[in-house]
Motif scaffolding. Structure first.
Motif, mmCIF file in Angstrom:
data_model
loop_
_atom_site.group_PDB
_atom_site.id
_atom_site.type_symbol
_atom_site.label_atom_id
_atom_site.label_comp_id
_atom_site.label_asym_id
_atom_site.label_seq_id
_atom_site.Cartn_x
_atom_site.Cartn_y
_atom_site.Cartn_z
ATOM 1 N N GLU A 44 -18.168 -89.422 -21.762
ATOM 2 C CA GLU A 44 -17.601 -90.842 -21.138
ATOM 3 C C GLU A 44 -16.378 -91.165 -20.696
ATOM 4 N N GLY A 45 -15.544 -90.501 -21.483
ATOM 5 C CA GLY A 45 -13.911 -90.690 -21.443
ATOM 6 C C GLY A 45 -13.359 -89.928 -22.136
ATOM 7 N N GLY A 46 -11.600 -89.783 -22.753
ATOM 8 C CA GLY A 46 -11.393 -88.703 -23.561
ATOM 9 C C GLY A 46 -11.296 -87.576 -22.484
ATOM 10 N N TYR A 47 -11.586 -87.411 -21.495
ATOM 11 C CA TYR A 47 -11.299 -86.078 -20.129
ATOM 12 C C TYR A 47 -9.824 -86.209 -20.234
ATOM 13 N N GLY A 48 -8.868 -86.633 -21.031
ATOM 14 C CA GLY A 48 -7.272 -85.677 -20.593
ATOM 15 C C GLY A 48 -7.294 -85.028 -21.825
ATOM 16 N N ARG A 49 -7.839 -85.449 -22.872
ATOM 17 C CA ARG A 49 -7.718 -84.163 -24.380
ATOM 18 C C ARG A 49 -8.657 -83.264 -23.582
ATOM 19 N N LEU A 50 -9.933 -83.402 -23.308
ATOM 20 C CA LEU A 50 -10.302 -81.948 -22.789
ATOM 21 C C LEU A 50 -9.389 -81.295 -21.946
ATOM 22 N N VAL A 51 -8.981 -81.808 -20.735
ATOM 23 C CA VAL A 51 -8.674 -80.711 -19.692
ATOM 24 C C VAL A 51 -7.107 -80.812 -20.774
ATOM 25 N N GLY A 52 -6.538 -81.233 -21.139
ATOM 26 C CA GLY A 52 -4.779 -80.944 -21.869
ATOM 27 C C GLY A 52 -5.658 -79.504 -22.867
ATOM 28 N N ALA A 53 -6.361 -79.590 -23.626
ATOM 29 C CA ALA A 53 -6.421 -78.278 -24.637
ATOM 30 C C ALA A 53 -6.476 -77.535 -23.423
ATOM 31 N N SER A 54 -7.633 -77.337 -22.334
ATOM 32 C CA SER A 54 -8.044 -75.984 -21.463
ATOM 33 C C SER A 54 -6.711 -75.077 -20.724
ATOM 34 N N ALA A 55 -5.155 -76.203 -21.388
ATOM 35 C CA ALA A 55 -4.098 -75.791 -21.074
ATOM 36 C C ALA A 55 -3.478 -74.493 -21.979
ATOM 37 N N LEU A 56 -3.735 -74.502 -23.640
ATOM 38 C CA LEU A 56 -3.094 -73.728 -24.391
ATOM 39 C C LEU A 56 -2.758 -72.572 -24.248
ATOM 40 N N PRO A 57 -3.663 -71.655 -23.778
ATOM 41 C CA PRO A 57 -3.381 -70.108 -23.188
ATOM 42 C C PRO A 57 -2.388 -70.270 -22.173
ATOM 43 N N SER A 58 -1.793 -70.957 -21.816
ATOM 44 C CA SER A 58 -0.417 -70.659 -21.462
ATOM 45 C C SER A 58 0.684 -70.513 -21.784
ATOM 46 N N SER A 59 0.390 -70.775 -22.580
ATOM 47 C CA SER A 59 2.083 -70.146 -23.697
ATOM 48 C C SER A 59 2.601 -68.817 -23.221
ATOM 49 N N GLN A 60 1.207 -67.970 -23.958
ATOM 50 C CA GLN A 60 1.843 -66.955 -23.840
ATOM 51 C C GLN A 60 2.693 -66.281 -22.482
ATOM 52 N N THR A 61 1.879 -66.436 -21.390
ATOM 53 C CA THR A 61 2.921 -66.292 -19.586
ATOM 54 C C THR A 61 4.178 -66.758 -20.317
#
Lengths: 153, 221
Positions: A44-61
């Motif tokens: 019902e909430g906390g959407y930003g945190r979920l989507v933000g966590a999905s971006a973590l693997p971008s640092s390897q690039t």
């Protein structure tokens, strides 16, 4: 012919960290992003945190790009073996860390949706995986500095 | 519908499945679950339909003969290739067979002739209290005791617990895969079954089954 192959491997070694890091980030972010999208249906909430966590693997690039910049130089017969070895090995470390970090993020997202208070702990395994990518990145920078030729202008 | 399933999205969209089935309500309603399952790819969808069909068949009140059960079992085994689905079916059939054997022995009837891996083993060990299966199936002595004391709800709880524990143990090995979804469905079915049960209807069902067994000369599996 032999010279051509050796020089080609040298050129490949320069770009491998970026290419493999990017492939890893694509797969990792896709996995975690898909999990985040699915989780959005169940929270019902906390959407930003979920989507933000999905971006973590971008640092390897980003690590891959920096290593590529460090390895970038005039490719010679003397420099090619070193460029290829360092580029390939750090690239492998980056690709695996990104893919598996994506799985860690997906699990963290899946856990967090039903127990939001454990988000910090749930994301810790992803951070640990990131740490190993950082080790590979730092030592690739150090070892890359010793390859003949020095960074190109 | 797509040809392949996005397991990450689908698994993450399913609510947390409790560690124990003895809860007040299912974590997700049947309607909403069906909506989520629309994310399945075509091939996975057909396997899930097979599992749901079996689970539905399994929970129906039985007026089946051993031959009916054997026919259904053979049909399922011939049509299903997925290893986990076969395991789910075999496990449920084994539980049915052992429970059926306990009931028949209590009524001084013959051993069951269907279905699964334990039929001949039970026939050989018919006089043994737990058919020499208690090591693999630790629930048998408890179910036998509850049957003796006419406690249908406790029997049901023991049987569901045995199945539930197996699915929970298996589910711990899978995270974002088709198996995760199959085991989620299998556990959802148990929670749904349990939440619909209460003592009075359970006793009525037990009495009805007992009456059917006696009337049909012990031909019920």
């Amino acid at each position: 012919m032999e010279t051509f192959v050796i020089l080609s491997l040298g050129w490949a070694g320069i770009f491998l960290p970026t290419a493999l890091g990017a492939i890893g980030s694509i797969v990792g972010c896709a996995r975690a992003g898909q999990a985040a999208s699915g989780a959005l249906l169940d929270v019902e909430g906390g959407y930003g945190r979920l989507v933000g966590a999905s971006a973590l693997p971008s640092s390897q690039t980003i690590y891959g790009i920096v290593v590529t910049m460090q390895l970038n130089r005039v490719v010679t017969i003397e420099a090619s073996p070193g460029l290829f070895a360092v580029g390939l090995l750090v690239g492998l470390a980056l690709i695996f860390s990104a893919i598996l970090q994506g799985s860690c993020c997906a699990s963290a997202i899946n856990t967090t949706k039903s127990k939001p208070e454990v988000f910090g702990l749930a994301i810790a395994p992803a951070a640990i995986v990131e740490g190993f990518a950082v080790f590979a990145f730092i030592f690739a920078m150090i070892v890359g500095g010793g390859i003949p030729g020095g960074p190109a202008n | 519908m797509t040809t392949s399933t996005n397991y990450y999205s689908l698994v993450a969209s399913l609510p947390y499945m409790p560690r124990w089935f003895d809860v007040d309500e299912v974590p997700i309603s049947r309607i909403r679950l069906e909506q989520r399952l629309k994310m399945l790819g075509e091939r996975d969808k057909s396997v899930v339909e097979q599992v749901q069909g079996f689970l539905h068949w399994d929970r129906q009140e039985s007026e089946r003969t051993d031959e009916d059960v054997q026919r259904e079992y053979t049909r399922l085994m011939n049509s299903i290739a997925n290893r986990l689905v076969r395991d789910i079916i075999n496990h449920r059939m084994d539980i049915r067979t052992v429970t059926c054997a306990l009931r028949r022995r209590r009524l001084s009837l013959e051993p069951p002739s269907a279905v699964g891996q334990y039929v001949s083993h039970i026939q050989k060990n018919w006089q043994h209290p737990d058919f020499r299966l208690a090591r693999e199936h630790t629930w048998i002595p408890r179910v036998s005791k509850h049957l003796e004391s006419n406690q249908p709800l406790d029997v049901e709880r023991e049987l569901l617990t045995a199945t539930w524990n197996r699915w929970v143990k298996l589910a711990d090995n899978f995270h974002f895969s088709f198996e995760t979804i199959l085991l989620y469905l299998a556990r959802w079915e148990i929670v749904d079954r349990w939440t619909r049960l209460d003592a009075a209807p359970g006793r009525q069902r037990f009495d009805r089954l007992l009456a059917q067994t006696l009337e049909s000369d012990g031909d019920v599996a």
